[in-house]
Design a protein around this motif. Structure first.
Motif, PDB file in Angstrom:
ATOM      1  N   CYS A 121       0.840  -1.201   0.000  1.00 32.21           N
ATOM      2  CA  CYS A 121       0.000   0.000   0.000  1.00 32.21           C
ATOM      3  C   CYS A 121       0.880   1.259   0.000  1.00 32.21           C
ATOM      4  O   CYS A 121       1.820   1.360   0.788  1.00 32.21           O
ATOM      5  CB  CYS A 121      -0.910  -0.010   1.222  1.00 32.21           C
TER       6      CYS A 121
ATOM      7  N   CYS B 237       0.168   3.151   3.688  1.00 32.71           N
ATOM      8  CA  CYS B 237       0.524   2.595   5.001  1.00 32.71           C
ATOM      9  C   CYS B 237       1.509   1.423   4.934  1.00 32.71           C
ATOM     10  O   CYS B 237       1.950   0.937   5.950  1.00 32.71           O
ATOM     11  CB  CYS B 237      -0.742   2.160   5.738  1.00 32.71           C
TER      12      CYS B 237
ATOM     13  N   CYS C 231      -4.435  -0.083   0.186  1.00 32.65           N
ATOM     14  CA  CYS C 231      -5.012  -1.285   0.786  1.00 32.65           C
ATOM     15  C   CYS C 231      -6.482  -1.028   1.154  1.00 32.65           C
ATOM     16  O   CYS C 231      -6.935   0.115   1.145  1.00 32.65           O
ATOM     17  CB  CYS C 231      -4.203  -1.698   2.016  1.00 32.65           C
TER      18      CYS C 231
HETATM   19 ZN    ZN Z   1      -2.921   1.131   3.414  1.00 35.06          ZN
END
Ligand code: ZN
Length: 210
Positions: free
Chosen positions: A58, A61, A70
């Motif tokens: 992602c 994050c 994500c």
């Molecule tokens: Zn994420």
């Protein structure tokens, strides 16, 4: 075991290099696959290949993801003002399972460990600071709570302290980010992905400012 074919020995070697699998278990897996129908091995090989090719990280994050972002970062119902820092995606899953946390995550991808030659630059601390700076610039007057959920062991503590210091010494972030740490109820040396849901819940609820 030199009476075994070389390719079987190589395979046992490969399996025993995986985390949590010793030479005995590795041999057991390889012998099991040899006895099982060919399809099982072929299917397994194909799935390993697909998971490796199609899984991304992602962009926000660093959790494992099928897309650029994500499912958690894509979810607009999550609280953007809370970011929980974990060592890896396994810890994220353990916390997510409790259902208590509705904010976003930051996956470090490791832990500071001088003994294993892992310094702050080898994990995603710079990325975390950059992410926090971007939030601070974008959302004026909003406080971000950074909940550090590294494991309660020496390396986890050192990593948490390092992140806290970096934020304290950053002019922009020191005024805009509140750093908290999971409650001390977690036994020292415990691994977050092995701790039961209730204990994790209590640790999140009882988190304290660092
Ligand atoms: Zn994420």
């Amino acid at each position: 075991m030199s009476f075994l074919p070389q390719n079987i020995l190589d395979l046992i070697d490969e399996f025993s290099s995986l985390p949590g699998i010793g030479p005995k278990s590795a041999a057991r897996i390889v012998f099991f696959l040899q006895k099982a129908p060919n399809e099982l091995s072929l299917d397994l090989a194909e799935k390993l290949k697909q998971a490796k090719i199609s899984t991304k990280i992602c962009q926000n994050c660093y959790n494992l993801s099928e897309a650029e972002l994500c499912v958690i970062c894509q979810n607009e119902g999550r609280n953007e003002d809370q970011i929980l820092v974990v060592e890896d995606s396994l810890d994220l899953i353990a916390i997510e399972k409790t259902g208590i946390f509705r904010g976003l995550y930051h996956v470090l991808g490791g832990i500071i460990s001088p003994m294993n030659g892992v310094g702050p630059d080898e994990i995603r601390i710079k990325e975390l600071l950059k992410r926090l700076e971007q939030i601070a610039k974008k959302k004026e007057g909003v406080f971000t709570e950074l909940i550090i959920a590294t494991n309660p062991n020496m390396e986890g503590e050192a990593t948490a302290l390092y992140i806290q210091k970096e934020i304290e010494n950053n002019r922009l972030l020191s005024k805009r980010v509140k750093v908290t740490r999971l409650a001390r109820g977690l036994a020292t040396g415990a691994d977050i992905d092995y701790i039961d849901d209730l204990t994790i819940k209590k640790a999140i609820e009882g988190r304290a400012e660092m």
